[in-house]
Design a protein around this motif. Structure first.
Motif: not given
Length: 483
Positions: A423-435
């Motif tokens: 749900p937060f994507g993955g790789g280098a562009h994984k969501c920076i604000g997931l926490h």
């Protein structure tokens, strides 16, 4: 000759559930989804490459599959997966778009080892409205901007953000008592915007809040406009006007943030500096604030709406979560307290699986490449589909069933493949604000649980509109009962 890819594709088709097993939106005629158009190849592979041509079809004349894609969402994606396998193309938005479905195909694009997949795919949809947001940047430039922005998402800042959002959430949820039968999505959307305004800008939600919210909605909806010209009354034109309003709004507030020493996100971006002295320009700060404000309050709204819906449909889970929330007492919870709400962890993860806030991720190939033996030429617009991965029966038990225990320590179905749950994507562009987003949703649901029990009408089943991001068509009517 039958290749390994052929065998895998056939296995996938055998394992995808028939559409009769998929909960379809109300009033959907299955024949609409089942209707087929003549198949054709996307592009001929280079002679001697051993690669396969991507199968698919253009769909109806002019609009292609645009309307079906936006109207039916997950069932549409599963139908295409069932017919064509993990890699297929379709006509939509006046383009031919290749879609990658299933964790294996997704992994190729998001890990992107040979740097063949660019964020230019997003630019086709949202660049005019979220220009140079972090998600639209590529390779070295993205790495630099992400490294600077990480200074705004350290653990200490996250603790501060959570402490800052608590009073806004408690006051906002309490105010719902005067409207015991709200359309929950819209109540949550206003509340998450209030949180973003407070936490990101250290400003109370005031007279500007409504027009700012409308501007964000206009920008998000414009991304999937069928008519992509600024015609009067059209979504594209509304999005352009919304972008202009947001630029003026953030530019007018930027000098004070540069001069001050605030602890909000806006201030953090203004002052973020790497060890090498790299900083954001004024234009960078404005672009990132517009993107982050949208991403933060839209995705949090969708996730909290979905979780509240499933808690209403499954009151036993609601009571289990409420027991843990009440055990925290009346103090506003910080990060450590929220970490103890294990049931909400499970419910939120399952809600993110069933309703991915970003159901499709866009890429564009910048050179010829291949995915699972299929040939993708340079310049191909590519969609990656988390919402389909989340229903892949190879990785999920009874995937259309609400079952938070699948994320429990004894099962951890989300660990069956690194891209089965994304749900937060993955790789280098994984969501920076997931926490940050997870804490916000958890804190919001905690406030709901300690103040209300809620239910939906008997026999009610939500229908999601996928015109932009998933939104309940009717706003999700619920009934609140004071605890």
């Amino acid at each position: 000759m039958v290749t390994a890819v052929d065998r895998m594709t056939e296995t996938l088709r055998e394992r995808i559930p028939p559409l009769t097993a998929v909960p379809l939106p109300r009033a959907v005629d299955e024949r609409v989804l089942r209707r087929q158009w003549p198949s054709s190849e996307f592009a001929a592979p280079p002679p001697g490459s051993g690669l396969k041509a991507i199968p698919g079809d253009a769909g109806p004349p002019l609009l292609g599959h645009t309307v079906r894609m936006m109207r039916y969402g997950v069932p549409y994606g599963l139908q295409r997966f069932e017919r064509y396998g993990p890699v297929w193309w379709s006509g939509a938005f006046g383009r031919r778009i290749v879609t990658l479905t299933g964790p294996d195909a997704t992994q190729v694009a998001l890990i992107n080892k040979d740097k063949a997949f660019s964020q230019e795919g997003w630019r086709f949809f949202i660049e005019r409205f979220f220009n140079r947001g972090l998600m639209l940047l590529d390779f070295g430039e993205h790495h630099t901007h992400r490294r600077i922005m990480q200074e705004a998402f350290t653990r200490d800042r996250l603790v501060g953000y959570v402490d800052s959002m608590g009073p806004t959430l408690r006051e906002g949820v309490a105010s719902w008592a005067s409207t015991p039968n709200p359309r929950l999505y819209w109540a949550l959307k206003q509340l998450t915007l209030d949180v973003a305004t407070r936490v990101f800008m250290d400003m109370p939600s005031g007279a500007d809040a409504l027009k700012i919210n409308r501007a964000f909605v206009a920008c998000v909806r414009a991304a999937t406009a069928v008519v992509r010209q600024p015609v009067p009354g059209g979504r594209w034109r509304a999005g352009l006007k919304g972008r202009q309003l947001l630029e003026r709004y953030f530019a007018s507030n930027l000098p004070a943030k540069r001069a001050g020493e605030g602890t909000d996100l806006f201030s953090a971006l203004c002052h973020a500096t790497t060890d090498e002295g790299e900083r954001f320009t004024d234009a960078d700060v404005i672009n990132h604030m517009i993107f982050l404000m949208m991403a933060a309050h839209d995705t949090s709204t969708i996730t909290s709406t979905a979780a509240a819906y499933y808690l209403a449909k499954h009151p036993e889970w609601q009571e289990r979560a409420r027991e843990e929330s009440l055990a925290l007492g009346d103090e506003l919870p910080g990060t450590e307290a929220l970490d103890r709400l294990d049931t909400l962890d499970l419910v939120i993860k399952e809600s993110l699986r069933l309703v991915a806030p970003v159901p499709s991720m866009s890429r564009k190939t910048v050179k010829d490449t291949e995915v699972l033996g299929y040939y993708l030429p340079e310049g191909t617009l590519v969609g990656v589909s988390p919402s389909v991965n989340h229903f892949d029966p190879r990785y999920w038990t009874a995937p259309h069933t609400f079952d938070p225990e699948r994320f429990g320590a004894g099962r951890r179905e989300d660990k069956s493949h690194r891209f089965a749950w994304m749900p937060f994507g993955g790789g280098a562009h994984k969501c920076i604000g997931l926490h940050f987003g997870t804490y916000e949703v958890k804190a919001l649901l905690h406030e709901m649980l300690r103040r209300y029990r809620w239910s939906v009408p008997r026999g009610y089943r939500v229908r999601w509109d996928y015109v932009s991001l998933p939104v309940p068509v009717d706003g999700l009517p619920i009934h609140l009962h004071r605890v």
